[in-house]
Design a protein around this motif. Structure first.
Motif, mmCIF file in Angstrom:
data_model
loop_
_atom_site.group_PDB
_atom_site.id
_atom_site.type_symbol
_atom_site.label_atom_id
_atom_site.label_comp_id
_atom_site.label_asym_id
_atom_site.label_seq_id
_atom_site.Cartn_x
_atom_site.Cartn_y
_atom_site.Cartn_z
ATOM 1 N N VAL A 141 -10.748 -0.143 -0.038
ATOM 2 C CA VAL A 141 -11.070 -1.679 0.370
ATOM 3 C C VAL A 141 -9.926 -2.707 -0.114
ATOM 4 O O VAL A 141 -9.205 -3.422 0.471
ATOM 5 C CB VAL A 141 -12.357 -2.016 0.335
ATOM 6 N N PRO A 142 -9.802 -2.553 -1.675
ATOM 7 C CA PRO A 142 -8.987 -3.565 -2.209
ATOM 8 C C PRO A 142 -7.492 -3.296 -1.920
ATOM 9 O O PRO A 142 -6.538 -4.175 -1.810
ATOM 10 C CB PRO A 142 -8.988 -3.232 -3.728
ATOM 11 N N MET A 143 -6.990 -1.898 -1.366
ATOM 12 C CA MET A 143 -5.795 -1.711 -0.890
ATOM 13 C C MET A 143 -5.899 -2.434 0.355
ATOM 14 O O MET A 143 -4.643 -3.132 0.834
ATOM 15 C CB MET A 143 -5.595 -0.213 -0.829
ATOM 16 N N ASN A 144 -6.522 -2.515 1.285
ATOM 17 C CA ASN A 144 -6.713 -3.113 2.719
ATOM 18 C C ASN A 144 -6.567 -4.451 2.410
ATOM 19 O O ASN A 144 -5.656 -5.202 3.240
ATOM 20 C CB ASN A 144 -7.791 -2.690 3.361
ATOM 21 N N LEU A 145 -6.998 -5.123 1.558
ATOM 22 C CA LEU A 145 -7.260 -6.467 1.299
ATOM 23 C C LEU A 145 -5.753 -7.018 0.901
ATOM 24 O O LEU A 145 -5.688 -8.096 1.087
ATOM 25 C CB LEU A 145 -8.296 -6.958 0.142
ATOM 26 N N MET A 146 -5.148 -6.281 -0.044
ATOM 27 C CA MET A 146 -3.899 -6.777 -0.312
ATOM 28 C C MET A 146 -2.391 -6.256 0.624
ATOM 29 O O MET A 146 -1.652 -6.935 0.557
ATOM 30 C CB MET A 146 -3.665 -6.147 -1.892
ATOM 31 N N PHE A 147 -2.851 -5.124 1.198
ATOM 32 C CA PHE A 147 -1.614 -4.664 2.070
ATOM 33 C C PHE A 147 -1.952 -4.573 3.452
ATOM 34 O O PHE A 147 -0.954 -4.064 4.449
ATOM 35 C CB PHE A 147 -1.594 -3.180 1.576
ATOM 36 N N GLY A 148 -3.381 -5.022 4.041
ATOM 37 C CA GLY A 148 -3.447 -4.841 5.339
ATOM 38 C C GLY A 148 -3.802 -3.425 5.877
ATOM 39 O O GLY A 148 -4.370 -2.633 4.992
ATOM 40 N N THR A 149 -3.366 -2.961 7.043
ATOM 41 C CA THR A 149 -3.456 -1.407 7.505
ATOM 42 C C THR A 149 -2.443 -0.970 7.832
ATOM 43 O O THR A 149 -2.157 -0.656 9.051
ATOM 44 C CB THR A 149 -4.915 -1.564 8.557
ATOM 45 N N PRO A 150 -1.468 -0.536 6.919
ATOM 46 C CA PRO A 150 -0.115 -0.138 7.179
ATOM 47 C C PRO A 150 -0.371 1.450 7.572
ATOM 48 O O PRO A 150 -1.597 2.182 7.209
ATOM 49 C CB PRO A 150 0.625 -0.149 5.981
ATOM 50 N N ALA A 151 0.425 2.186 8.157
ATOM 51 C CA ALA A 151 0.621 3.774 8.487
ATOM 52 C C ALA A 151 0.558 4.420 7.145
ATOM 53 O O ALA A 151 -0.077 5.575 7.072
ATOM 54 C CB ALA A 151 1.693 3.792 9.220
ATOM 55 N N GLU A 152 1.277 4.093 6.322
ATOM 56 C CA GLU A 152 1.318 4.509 4.917
ATOM 57 C C GLU A 152 1.287 3.422 3.836
ATOM 58 O O GLU A 152 1.757 2.188 3.917
ATOM 59 C CB GLU A 152 2.841 5.222 4.787
ATOM 60 N N TRP A 153 0.501 3.736 2.831
ATOM 61 C CA TRP A 153 0.455 2.734 1.777
ATOM 62 C C TRP A 153 1.908 2.668 0.699
ATOM 63 O O TRP A 153 2.616 3.457 0.982
ATOM 64 C CB TRP A 153 -0.483 3.095 0.363
ATOM 65 N N PRO A 154 2.305 1.163 0.896
ATOM 66 C CA PRO A 154 3.608 0.858 0.217
ATOM 67 C C PRO A 154 3.868 1.095 -0.996
ATOM 68 O O PRO A 154 4.937 0.905 -1.907
ATOM 69 C CB PRO A 154 3.851 -0.437 0.764
ATOM 70 N N VAL A 155 2.872 1.533 -1.911
ATOM 71 C CA VAL A 155 3.063 1.786 -3.369
ATOM 72 C C VAL A 155 2.392 2.982 -3.684
ATOM 73 O O VAL A 155 1.418 3.477 -2.965
ATOM 74 C CB VAL A 155 2.515 0.443 -4.099
ATOM 75 N N ARG A 156 2.649 3.492 -4.718
ATOM 76 C CA ARG A 156 1.966 4.657 -5.645
ATOM 77 C C ARG A 156 0.822 4.208 -6.156
ATOM 78 O O ARG A 156 0.928 2.864 -6.878
ATOM 79 C CB ARG A 156 2.898 5.487 -6.274
ATOM 80 N N VAL A 157 -0.175 4.990 -6.586
ATOM 81 C CA VAL A 157 -1.404 4.494 -7.084
ATOM 82 C C VAL A 157 -1.788 5.576 -8.097
ATOM 83 O O VAL A 157 -1.890 6.804 -7.766
ATOM 84 C CB VAL A 157 -2.442 4.142 -5.867
ATOM 85 N N ILE A 158 -2.313 5.139 -9.259
ATOM 86 C CA ILE A 158 -2.965 5.790 -10.110
ATOM 87 C C ILE A 158 -4.412 5.307 -10.040
ATOM 88 O O ILE A 158 -4.659 4.238 -10.791
ATOM 89 C CB ILE A 158 -2.295 5.718 -11.661
ATOM 90 N N PRO A 159 -5.163 6.288 -9.639
ATOM 91 C CA PRO A 159 -6.697 5.986 -9.557
ATOM 92 C C PRO A 159 -7.413 6.275 -11.032
ATOM 93 O O PRO A 159 -7.141 7.151 -11.696
ATOM 94 C CB PRO A 159 -7.394 7.145 -8.746
ATOM 95 N N PHE A 160 -8.110 5.226 -11.530
ATOM 96 C CA PHE A 160 -8.520 5.195 -12.772
ATOM 97 C C PHE A 160 -10.305 4.665 -12.508
ATOM 98 O O PHE A 160 -10.684 3.733 -12.362
ATOM 99 C CB PHE A 160 -8.234 4.262 -13.931
ATOM 100 N N HIS A 161 -11.146 5.922 -12.662
ATOM 101 C CA HIS A 161 -12.494 5.916 -12.422
ATOM 102 C C HIS A 161 -13.350 5.173 -13.573
ATOM 103 O O HIS A 161 -12.898 5.675 -14.976
ATOM 104 C CB HIS A 161 -13.102 6.987 -12.023
#
Length: 282
Positions: A126-146
């Motif tokens: 959800v935060p990815m959508n809020l910052m990047f919209g709804t692209p076909a691919e995310w424009p950045v790499r992500v390190i998830p930290f739970h």
């Protein structure tokens, strides 16, 4: 570390996006508050986002709940609690940086769980959508930290703030010149069950944002009972924002950050939505 981003991750926001409801009267004011963020992101896009979130029984159930867990895989499939994966792109990781952060942070005294196979839910997407919209691919790499903010005992604000400081040191010691942002997600005030279900505390939320900007070290000392009493049982998610804030330059003796954007909205599915972008200054 160039900037930190703070955002609620309300699952209903994802549902509104997925079902084309963002322009409806109920949702339009909330999504309008993130339009400046999308514009900011176009000129401040990082190479990697270190994204702090909590799993919602998607990857970790009550049999095993790590306090802190870092995703070290090359990619992460979207999933969600009970109703299947959201229609969002898979998340591409950065195993080299993730492994370096894990090595550095563990050597600094923080015990992390390494997760080489991880499904990511709305807490991250959800935060990815809020910052990047709804692209076909995310424009950045992500390190998830739970972070465990579901089953007590949960980590203290002070521990989270200190962890953020350790993460900043780890990123600064990496041998590649990457532009990295750290995001803290969850919150703000909300309670999902019991006689106080639907609790929203606008005054307390905005005071939290003020303190997060101006004096995060003092804010990190706030006891858990204050979060629960003032922000509801799920308001404890806000300790994850302290990880992101601890990674900013001023927490290590640098200059105070610049506030690039601040937004607050109630309600969104009986939840207070908070959002903040802080930029490190050279």
């Amino acid at each position: 570390m160039s900037a930190s981003v703070y955002s609620s991750h309300v699952p209903a926001i994802g549902a509104a996006i997925d079902h084309g409801k963002t322009a409806e009267p109920y949702w339009a004011p909330m999504f309008a508050g993130f339009e400046p963020s999308k514009a900011w992101m176009k000129t401040h896009r990082p190479d990697v986002v270190f994204l702090v979130y909590n799993d919602h029984a998607t990857n970790f159930d009550l049999s095993v709940i790590p306090t802190f867990a870092i995703g070290t895989a090359a990619e992460f499939e979207p999933a969600d609690e009970g109703y299947g994966a959201r229609p969002v792109p898979k998340v591409i990781g950065h195993p080299e940086l993730a492994s370096h952060i894990a090595q550095s942070v563990i050597q600094q005294g923080f015990d992390l769980t390494l997760v080489n196979e991880l499904k990511v839910d709305h807490g991250l997407t959800v935060p990815m959508n809020l910052m990047f919209g709804t692209p076909a691919e995310w424009p950045v790499r992500v390190i998830p930290f739970h972070v465990n903010v579901v089953q007590y005992p949960v980590p203290s604000g002070a521990r989270c703030f200190a962890l953020g400081q350790a993460i900043r040191r780890a990123i600064e010691s990496f041998d590649q010149p990457l532009n990295v942002q750290i995001w803290g997600t969850g919150g703000m005030s909300h309670q999902l069950q019991g006689p106080r279900a639907g609790l929203i505390n606008r005054k307390w939320d905005n005071a939290f944002l003020d303190r997060l900007i101006a004096d995060p070290q003092d804010l990190s000392a706030m006891p858990h009972i204050d979060y629960v009493r003032e922000a509801g049982s799920e308001g404890i998610e806000l300790v994850m924002w302290l990880i992101a804030r601890g990674a900013m330059a001023d927490a290590g003796g640098g200059r105070s950050p610049r506030v690039a954007h601040r937004f607050y909205h109630v309600p969104a599915s009986n939840t207070a939505v908070g959002h903040l972008i802080l930029e490190n200054q050279a």
